[in-house]
Design an enzyme around this catalytic site. Structure first.
Site, PDB file in Angstrom:
ATOM      1  N   ASN A   1      94.431 -19.529  56.462  1.00 31.41           N
ATOM      2  CA  ASN A   1      93.439 -19.101  57.447  1.00 31.41           C
ATOM      3  C   ASN A   1      93.961 -19.537  58.813  1.00 31.41           C
ATOM      4  O   ASN A   1      93.824 -20.691  59.206  1.00 31.41           O
ATOM      5  CB  ASN A   1      92.094 -19.773  57.124  1.00 31.41           C
ATOM      6  CG  ASN A   1      91.003 -19.369  58.099  1.00 31.41           C
ATOM      7  OD1 ASN A   1      91.249 -18.648  59.068  1.00 31.41           O
ATOM      8  ND2 ASN A   1      89.795 -19.840  57.850  1.00 31.41           N
TER       9      ASN A   1
ATOM     10  N   ARG B   1      93.103 -14.893  55.281  1.00 31.54           N
ATOM     11  CA  ARG B   1      91.827 -14.494  55.876  1.00 31.54           C
ATOM     12  C   ARG B   1      92.166 -13.698  57.134  1.00 31.54           C
ATOM     13  O   ARG B   1      92.858 -14.184  58.021  1.00 31.54           O
ATOM     14  CB  ARG B   1      91.004 -15.725  56.233  1.00 31.54           C
ATOM     15  CG  ARG B   1      89.745 -15.371  56.988  1.00 31.54           C
ATOM     16  CD  ARG B   1      88.891 -16.604  57.237  1.00 31.54           C
ATOM     17  NE  ARG B   1      87.646 -16.232  57.867  1.00 31.54           N
ATOM     18  CZ  ARG B   1      87.273 -16.666  59.079  1.00 31.54           C
ATOM     19  NH1 ARG B   1      88.040 -17.460  59.771  1.00 31.54           N
ATOM     20  NH2 ARG B   1      86.113 -16.274  59.589  1.00 31.54           N
TER      21      ARG B   1
ATOM     22  N   HIS C   1      81.896 -13.384  58.413  1.00 29.86           N
ATOM     23  CA  HIS C   1      81.599 -14.350  57.342  1.00 29.86           C
ATOM     24  C   HIS C   1      81.307 -13.607  56.037  1.00 29.86           C
ATOM     25  O   HIS C   1      80.637 -14.132  55.148  1.00 29.86           O
ATOM     26  CB  HIS C   1      80.351 -15.223  57.653  1.00 29.86           C
ATOM     27  CG  HIS C   1      80.531 -16.225  58.750  1.00 29.86           C
ATOM     28  ND1 HIS C   1      79.469 -16.661  59.516  1.00 29.86           N
ATOM     29  CD2 HIS C   1      81.627 -16.875  59.193  1.00 29.86           C
ATOM     30  CE1 HIS C   1      79.909 -17.550  60.402  1.00 29.86           C
ATOM     31  NE2 HIS C   1      81.207 -17.696  60.239  1.00 29.86           N
TER      32      HIS C   1
ATOM     33  N   HIS D   1      74.325 -18.691  56.472  1.00 29.89           N
ATOM     34  CA  HIS D   1      75.599 -19.418  56.564  1.00 29.89           C
ATOM     35  C   HIS D   1      75.561 -20.185  57.885  1.00 29.89           C
ATOM     36  O   HIS D   1      75.736 -19.611  58.965  1.00 29.89           O
ATOM     37  CB  HIS D   1      76.765 -18.417  56.536  1.00 29.89           C
ATOM     38  CG  HIS D   1      78.111 -19.047  56.740  1.00 29.89           C
ATOM     39  ND1 HIS D   1      79.076 -19.114  55.765  1.00 29.89           N
ATOM     40  CD2 HIS D   1      78.665 -19.656  57.816  1.00 29.89           C
ATOM     41  CE1 HIS D   1      80.148 -19.732  56.215  1.00 29.89           C
ATOM     42  NE2 HIS D   1      79.920 -20.071  57.478  1.00 29.89           N
TER      43      HIS D   1
ATOM     44  N   ARG E   1      78.854 -21.081  70.447  1.00 33.82           N
ATOM     45  CA  ARG E   1      78.598 -19.685  70.828  1.00 33.82           C
ATOM     46  C   ARG E   1      77.110 -19.454  71.066  1.00 33.82           C
ATOM     47  O   ARG E   1      76.268 -19.988  70.334  1.00 33.82           O
ATOM     48  CB  ARG E   1      79.067 -18.732  69.730  1.00 33.82           C
ATOM     49  CG  ARG E   1      80.564 -18.587  69.669  1.00 33.82           C
ATOM     50  CD  ARG E   1      80.995 -17.732  68.485  1.00 33.82           C
ATOM     51  NE  ARG E   1      81.859 -18.485  67.594  1.00 33.82           N
ATOM     52  CZ  ARG E   1      82.092 -18.177  66.324  1.00 33.82           C
ATOM     53  NH1 ARG E   1      81.524 -17.134  65.772  1.00 33.82           N
ATOM     54  NH2 ARG E   1      82.899 -18.923  65.602  1.00 33.82           N
TER      55      ARG E   1
ATOM     56  N   ARG F   1      75.790 -33.544  63.196  1.00 33.04           N
ATOM     57  CA  ARG F   1      75.500 -34.948  62.868  1.00 33.04           C
ATOM     58  C   ARG F   1      75.192 -35.739  64.133  1.00 33.04           C
ATOM     59  O   ARG F   1      74.231 -36.510  64.183  1.00 33.04           O
ATOM     60  CB  ARG F   1      76.703 -35.590  62.149  1.00 33.04           C
ATOM     61  CG  ARG F   1      76.758 -35.190  60.695  1.00 33.04           C
ATOM     62  CD  ARG F   1      78.104 -35.474  60.115  1.00 33.04           C
ATOM     63  NE  ARG F   1      79.102 -34.580  60.696  1.00 33.04           N
ATOM     64  CZ  ARG F   1      80.233 -34.251  60.106  1.00 33.04           C
ATOM     65  NH1 ARG F   1      80.540 -34.757  58.953  1.00 33.04           N
ATOM     66  NH2 ARG F   1      81.068 -33.418  60.668  1.00 33.04           N
TER      67      ARG F   1
ATOM     68  N   GLY G   1      78.511 -26.010  56.470  1.00 33.04           N
ATOM     69  CA  GLY G   1      78.371 -27.420  56.849  1.00 33.04           C
ATOM     70  C   GLY G   1      76.955 -27.870  57.157  1.00 33.04           C
ATOM     71  O   GLY G   1      76.474 -28.860  56.600  1.00 33.04           O
ATOM     72  N   VAL G   2      76.273 -27.139  58.025  1.00 34.23           N
ATOM     73  CA  VAL G   2      74.905 -27.517  58.390  1.00 34.23           C
ATOM     74  C   VAL G   2      73.940 -27.149  57.258  1.00 34.23           C
ATOM     75  O   VAL G   2      73.105 -27.960  56.845  1.00 34.23           O
ATOM     76  CB  VAL G   2      74.483 -26.823  59.708  1.00 34.23           C
ATOM     77  CG1 VAL G   2      73.032 -27.124  60.046  1.00 34.23           C
ATOM     78  CG2 VAL G   2      75.406 -27.230  60.852  1.00 34.23           C
TER      79      VAL G   2
ATOM     80  N   GLU H   1      85.056 -20.223  50.623  1.00 33.19           N
ATOM     81  CA  GLU H   1      85.757 -19.013  51.058  1.00 33.19           C
ATOM     82  C   GLU H   1      87.189 -18.983  50.525  1.00 33.19           C
ATOM     83  O   GLU H   1      87.709 -17.909  50.215  1.00 33.19           O
ATOM     84  CB  GLU H   1      85.763 -18.949  52.597  1.00 33.19           C
ATOM     85  CG  GLU H   1      84.383 -18.612  53.136  1.00 33.19           C
ATOM     86  CD  GLU H   1      84.248 -18.860  54.636  1.00 33.19           C
ATOM     87  OE1 GLU H   1      84.115 -20.043  55.008  1.00 33.19           O
ATOM     88  OE2 GLU H   1      84.265 -17.910  55.401  1.00 33.19           O
TER      89      GLU H   1
HETATM   90  P1  AMP Z   1      81.498 -25.683  58.909  1.00 36.84           P
HETATM   91  O1  AMP Z   1      81.824 -24.772  60.063  1.00 36.84           O
HETATM   92  O2  AMP Z   1      80.901 -24.972  57.743  1.00 36.84           O
HETATM   93  O3  AMP Z   1      82.630 -26.600  58.533  1.00 36.84           O
HETATM   94  O4  AMP Z   1      80.316 -26.665  59.424  1.00 36.84           O
HETATM   95  C1  AMP Z   1      80.500 -27.557  60.487  1.00 36.84           C
HETATM   96  C2  AMP Z   1      79.147 -28.091  60.914  1.00 36.84           C
HETATM   97  O5  AMP Z   1      78.508 -28.742  59.807  1.00 36.84           O
HETATM   98  C3  AMP Z   1      79.229 -29.137  62.038  1.00 36.84           C
HETATM   99  O6  AMP Z   1      78.258 -28.876  63.028  1.00 36.84           O
HETATM  100  C4  AMP Z   1      78.897 -30.417  61.310  1.00 36.84           C
HETATM  101  O7  AMP Z   1      78.271 -31.340  62.141  1.00 36.84           O
HETATM  102  C5  AMP Z   1      77.933 -29.951  60.263  1.00 36.84           C
HETATM  103  N1  AMP Z   1      77.786 -30.954  59.225  1.00 36.84           N
HETATM  104  C6  AMP Z   1      78.717 -31.385  58.358  1.00 36.84           C
HETATM  105  N2  AMP Z   1      78.224 -32.399  57.602  1.00 36.84           N
HETATM  106  C7  AMP Z   1      76.960 -32.634  58.023  1.00 36.84           C
HETATM  107  C8  AMP Z   1      75.935 -33.547  57.661  1.00 36.84           C
HETATM  108  N3  AMP Z   1      76.112 -34.440  56.692  1.00 36.84           N
HETATM  109  N4  AMP Z   1      74.751 -33.467  58.316  1.00 36.84           N
HETATM  110  C9  AMP Z   1      74.564 -32.566  59.284  1.00 36.84           C
HETATM  111  N5  AMP Z   1      75.492 -31.677  59.672  1.00 36.84           N
HETATM  112  C10 AMP Z   1      76.675 -31.710  59.059  1.00 36.84           C
END
Ligand code: AMP
Length: 406
Positions: A14, A95, A184, A212, A245, A288, A334-335, A388
């Site tokens: 990716n 990707r 996505h 997502h 964004r 976080r 992640g969120v 993914e």
């Molecule tokens: P991704 O793009 O799917 O990797 O997600 C990244 C986002 O997920 C970032 O804003 C991180 O802060 C959030 N994230 C990852 N772990 C946690 C957690 N334990 N609690 C809250 N947000 C998280």
């Protein structure tokens, strides 16, 4: 490691403008042999973090381009006992962000396919050129392994016309391929499939909303096996509030920024893609940190959070009406997978629509697919980790399998 163990594995790449995420995975068994990420490619202090056989290393060194990053990555694999050249890989799965109107299936990369991806790069000038550099590097360094492109727009290629079309002059739109493509897609397809499996119900019968929520964020509505709407549009800028964004805004703002504020297109691009969203609102894009700041009483973090949740609820509400009947709402990325408060606030006070969250289940931390709604909730609310890389690997292996069989 013996080549027999990695025979048939797929190297998933990716490539971003200055980064390269990778994973070596066996699509059938889901075994991950190694994964990593190279960042700040092009800088003298690029870094690569590589995890293999339980050990994780980070190295800082100059990487002038993606070719150097792939070369260095191959060296790290070799140090861990995997020679990618002789490992028996079935494919390199790439990707590719934008497939335009041309690509809506995983596609074996040929010189003609490269030309076409290059031609449609104007639709995703920040993304597709980087993906192409990754493809070129893999073809040069692993010339005997077929490359397959898996397109982030593919899942949404057949959105209903009413959802895919912007209300602008039809001639202009048609001439310049201006329509809603959605992004996505690999994640929305994978997660909605996993949701059906988790519920033990046929995919084609389900009405689903998938959220997502990562650094980029998008929502989709899926009815009877096909998406009927999604929040990202011609580019990944539309829709939900994201890490950096803006998501939806009045297009008049862009005109205003140019005409009155005298920002050029590149400045507006940077403002909306890199300095907006949560970062623009409170200076942070990591959820976080935002949660910690909110807990400590920070007003701007609280406001950013409220704006984020407000937009999310607006999309959930719209999709509930568009779907008519909703069987499942699924959080991922992640969120979505980690932030219990986001899940609770996104669906708070919707008991009259058949949505009840079980606070205890929602608070549970797990890497497994799970239900967070109560037993008497009419709509199942789920958390399903996205994957993914695995989805790309499976699709790439399928293309290669079917082309060698044929
Ligand atoms: P991704 O793009 O799917 O990797 O997600 C990244 C986002 O997920 C970032 O804003 C991180 O802060 C959030 N994230 C990852 N772990 C946690 C957690 N334990 N609690 C809250 N947000 C998280």
């Amino acid at each position: 490691m013996s080549a027999a163990a990695t025979a048939g594995a797929v190297l998933v790449l990716n490539a971003g403008s200055s980064s390269l995420k990778y994973q070596l995975v066996q699509p059938d068994t889901e075994e991950v042999f190694a994964e990593g990420i190279a960042e700040r490619i092009g800088d003298h202090d690029a870094s690569i973090t590589h995890e293999q056989a339980g050990s994780k290393t980070t190295e800082i060194r100059a990487m002038p381009d993606h070719l150097a990053a792939v070369e260095f990555m191959m060296g790290l694999f070799a140090e861990g006992g995997i020679d990618l050249g002789t490992a028996g890989l079935s494919a390199v799965g790439h990707r590719v962000v934008h497939g335009g109107r041309t690509f809506y299936e995983p596609t074996l990369i040929t010189p003609e396919v490269i030309s076409e991806i290059t031609r449609i790069s104007s639709l995703a000038p920040l993304h597709n050129p980087a993906n192409l550099i990754g493809i070129a590097a893999a073809r040069e360094l692993l010339p005997d392994v077929p490359s397959v492109g898996v397109f982030d727009t593919a899942f949404f290629h057949a959105l209903p016309d009413a959802a895919a079309t912007y209300a602008i002059d039809r001639g202009v739109a048609d001439l310049h391929a201006i329509r809603r493509y959605g992004f996505h897609g690999t994640s929305h397809e994978y997660v909605s499939g996993q949701a059906a499996e988790f519920l033990g119900r046929p995919y084609d019968d389900l009405h689903q909303i998938v959220l997502h929520l990562g650094n980029g964020a998008s929502a989709s509505a899926i009815s009877d096996g096909a998406p009927i709407d999604t929040s990202m549009g011609m580019t990944p800028l539309e829709g939900l509030v994201m890490g950096t964004r803006s998501g939806d805004l009045d297009p008049g703002i862009v005109l205003h920024l140019n005409r009155v504020v005298h920002l050029g297109v590149d400045q507006i691009d940077t403002l909306l893609n890199k300095q907006s969203g949560l970062k623009g609102l409170c200076g942070e894009n990591d959820f976080r940190t935002i949660t910690e700041k909110m807990d400590a009483g920070d007003e701007s973090a609280r406001r950013a959070y409220d704006i984020y949740i407000n937009r999310l609820r607006k999309y959930i509400g719209a999709y509930m009406i568009q779907l008519g009947r909703v069987d499942a709402i699924t959080f991922t990325a992640g969120v979505g997978e980690n932030a219990a408060s986001v899940r609770a606030d996104a669906l708070a006070d919707l008991e009259m629509y058949g949505i009840r969250i079980d606070a205890e289940r929602n608070a549970l931390r797990s890497r497994e697919p799970r239900r967070i709604s109560t037993a008497d909730s009419a709509i199942d609310v789920l958390v399903i980790p996205t994957n993914e890389e695995l989805a790309i690997a499976r699709q790439a292996a399928e293309v290669v399998g079917s082309s060698s069989a044929g």
